[in-house]
Motif scaffolding. Structure first.
Motif, PDB file in Angstrom:
ATOM      1  N   LEU A  11       0.827  -1.212   0.000  1.00 17.06           N
ATOM      2  CA  LEU A  11       0.000   0.000   0.000  1.00 17.06           C
ATOM      3  C   LEU A  11       0.863   1.265   0.000  1.00 17.06           C
ATOM      4  N   GLU A  12       1.955   1.242   0.738  1.00 17.06           N
ATOM      5  CA  GLU A  12       2.854   2.400   0.749  1.00 17.06           C
ATOM      6  C   GLU A  12       3.449   2.647  -0.633  1.00 17.06           C
ATOM      7  N   ARG A  13       3.883   1.582  -1.287  1.00 16.43           N
ATOM      8  CA  ARG A  13       4.454   1.719  -2.633  1.00 16.43           C
ATOM      9  C   ARG A  13       3.383   2.177  -3.619  1.00 16.43           C
ATOM     10  N   PHE A  14       2.185   1.631  -3.470  1.00  9.95           N
ATOM     11  CA  PHE A  14       1.056   2.021  -4.318  1.00  9.95           C
ATOM     12  C   PHE A  14       0.816   3.521  -4.173  1.00  9.95           C
ATOM     13  N   GLY A  15       0.800   4.012  -2.942  1.00 11.21           N
ATOM     14  CA  GLY A  15       0.601   5.434  -2.692  1.00 11.21           C
ATOM     15  C   GLY A  15       1.702   6.293  -3.274  1.00 11.21           C
ATOM     16  N   THR A  16       2.913   5.782  -3.272  1.00 15.22           N
ATOM     17  CA  THR A  16       4.046   6.510  -3.837  1.00 15.22           C
ATOM     18  C   THR A  16       3.950   6.580  -5.361  1.00 15.22           C
ATOM     19  N   LEU A  17       3.537   5.481  -5.960  1.00 14.93           N
ATOM     20  CA  LEU A  17       3.483   5.395  -7.419  1.00 14.93           C
ATOM     21  C   LEU A  17       2.214   5.993  -8.015  1.00 14.93           C
ATOM     22  N   CYS A  18       1.164   6.079  -7.203  1.00 17.54           N
ATOM     23  CA  CYS A  18      -0.134   6.535  -7.698  1.00 17.54           C
ATOM     24  C   CYS A  18      -0.747   7.486  -6.672  1.00 17.54           C
ATOM     25  N   LEU A  24      -8.339   4.935 -11.191  1.00 14.74           N
ATOM     26  CA  LEU A  24      -7.983   3.590 -11.656  1.00 14.74           C
ATOM     27  C   LEU A  24      -8.892   2.523 -11.037  1.00 14.74           C
ATOM     28  N   ILE A  25      -9.152   2.662  -9.753  1.00 20.20           N
ATOM     29  CA  ILE A  25      -9.964   1.678  -9.042  1.00 20.20           C
ATOM     30  C   ILE A  25     -11.411   1.716  -9.539  1.00 20.20           C
ATOM     31  N   TYR A  26     -11.976   2.895  -9.673  1.00 23.53           N
ATOM     32  CA  TYR A  26     -13.370   2.986 -10.114  1.00 23.53           C
ATOM     33  C   TYR A  26     -13.529   2.644 -11.591  1.00 23.53           C
ATOM     34  N   GLN A  27     -12.521   2.919 -12.393  1.00 21.33           N
ATOM     35  CA  GLN A  27     -12.569   2.489 -13.797  1.00 21.33           C
ATOM     36  C   GLN A  27     -12.661   0.963 -13.865  1.00 21.33           C
ATOM     37  N   ARG A  28     -11.882   0.293 -13.054  1.00 18.75           N
ATOM     38  CA  ARG A  28     -11.896  -1.162 -13.020  1.00 18.75           C
ATOM     39  C   ARG A  28     -13.221  -1.676 -12.446  1.00 18.75           C
ATOM     40  N   SER A  51     -14.759   8.896  -0.288  1.00 21.98           N
ATOM     41  CA  SER A  51     -15.090   8.446   1.064  1.00 21.98           C
ATOM     42  C   SER A  51     -15.174   6.930   1.142  1.00 21.98           C
ATOM     43  N   MET A  52     -15.810   6.330   0.141  1.00 23.79           N
ATOM     44  CA  MET A  52     -15.928   4.873   0.114  1.00 23.79           C
ATOM     45  C   MET A  52     -14.549   4.217   0.011  1.00 23.79           C
ATOM     46  N   LEU A  53     -13.705   4.777  -0.817  1.00 27.40           N
ATOM     47  CA  LEU A  53     -12.367   4.224  -0.995  1.00 27.40           C
ATOM     48  C   LEU A  53     -11.533   4.386   0.278  1.00 27.40           C
ATOM     49  N   THR A  54     -11.674   5.525   0.942  1.00 24.02           N
ATOM     50  CA  THR A  54     -10.973   5.739   2.210  1.00 24.02           C
ATOM     51  C   THR A  54     -11.389   4.681   3.229  1.00 24.02           C
ATOM     52  N   THR A  55     -12.681   4.409   3.307  1.00 24.94           N
ATOM     53  CA  THR A  55     -13.171   3.392   4.232  1.00 24.94           C
ATOM     54  C   THR A  55     -12.586   2.020   3.894  1.00 24.94           C
ATOM     55  N   CYS A  56     -12.512   1.701   2.622  1.00 22.99           N
ATOM     56  CA  CYS A  56     -11.929   0.415   2.207  1.00 22.99           C
ATOM     57  C   CYS A  56     -10.464   0.319   2.635  1.00 22.99           C
ATOM     58  N   PHE A  57      -9.703   1.377   2.374  1.00 19.14           N
ATOM     59  CA  PHE A  57      -8.293   1.372   2.778  1.00 19.14           C
ATOM     60  C   PHE A  57      -8.156   1.287   4.297  1.00 19.14           C
ATOM     61  N   GLU A  58      -9.022   1.982   5.032  1.00 16.99           N
ATOM     62  CA  GLU A  58      -8.981   1.909   6.497  1.00 16.99           C
ATOM     63  C   GLU A  58      -9.268   0.486   6.980  1.00 16.99           C
ATOM     64  N   CYS A  59     -10.186  -0.204   6.316  1.00 13.99           N
ATOM     65  CA  CYS A  59     -10.472  -1.598   6.684  1.00 13.99           C
ATOM     66  C   CYS A  59      -9.254  -2.493   6.425  1.00 13.99           C
ATOM     67  N   CYS A 102      -3.515  -2.270  -7.216  1.00 12.35           N
ATOM     68  CA  CYS A 102      -2.232  -2.143  -6.520  1.00 12.35           C
ATOM     69  C   CYS A 102      -1.180  -3.027  -7.191  1.00 12.35           C
ATOM     70  N   ARG A 103      -1.546  -4.279  -7.437  1.00 13.38           N
ATOM     71  CA  ARG A 103      -0.627  -5.234  -8.084  1.00 13.38           C
ATOM     72  C   ARG A 103      -0.200  -4.740  -9.459  1.00 13.38           C
ATOM     73  N   ASP A 104      -1.155  -4.264 -10.256  1.00 14.99           N
ATOM     74  CA  ASP A 104      -0.821  -3.796 -11.600  1.00 14.99           C
ATOM     75  C   ASP A 104       0.063  -2.553 -11.557  1.00 14.99           C
ATOM     76  N   THR A 105      -0.164  -1.682 -10.586  1.00 15.40           N
ATOM     77  CA  THR A 105       0.640  -0.468 -10.453  1.00 15.40           C
ATOM     78  C   THR A 105       2.058  -0.800 -10.011  1.00 15.40           C
ATOM     79  N   LEU A 106       2.195  -1.744  -9.078  1.00 17.11           N
ATOM     80  CA  LEU A 106       3.524  -2.134  -8.615  1.00 17.11           C
ATOM     81  C   LEU A 106       4.271  -2.946  -9.662  1.00 17.11           C
TER      82      LEU A 106
END
Length: 133
Positions: A11-18, A24-28, A51-59, A102-106
């Protein structure tokens, strides 16, 4: 590195790269579930999606850190989304889409250990938070 460390590192690398993974997530999500796009018709500024995505990441982070809070958040989300006609199991798809994005971005940085850690956390998510029958 523990499974938890693998999740956090990915997740840290994902955040750095994107800087903004939402598009990207909602397009998918909409490619896999076109029927969901209409649910966001009133979300003209992307606030609901964010907000929904933030909740998902928090989970995900909460589970990686051993918190019990995601269990309650997921149960609540499953119940509230039923009101929009979203079956409980479709919420699990969002977490899979996050992992896949995340996998595709990394790309070449994605490791078998990350893959295993994510498979485990996705399995955990799928097994928790369901409303009682």
């Amino acid at each position: 590195m523990t499974s938890s460390d693998q999740i956090m590192h990915s997740l840290e690398r994902f955040g750095t790269l994107c800087a903004d993974p939402a598009p990207l997530i909602y397009q998918r999500l909409f490619a896999q579930h076109p029927e969901f796009e209409d649910l966001f018709a009133m979300d003209s500024d992307g606030g609901v999606r964010g907000s929904m995505l933030t909740t998902c990441f928090e989970c995900i982070i909460g589970l990686a850190e051993g918190s019990q809070l995601p269990r309650f958040e997921l149960q609540s989300a499953r119940l509230s989304h039923q009101g929009y006609g979203v079956p409980e199991a479709r919420l699990d798809d969002m977490f899979t889409i996050i992992r896949d994005t995340c996998r595709d971005t990394l790309a070449g940085e994605w490791t078998p250990a990350m893959d295993t850690a994510w498979a485990n956390i996705l399995s955990e998510i799928a097994s928790m938070g369901h409303a009682p029958a």
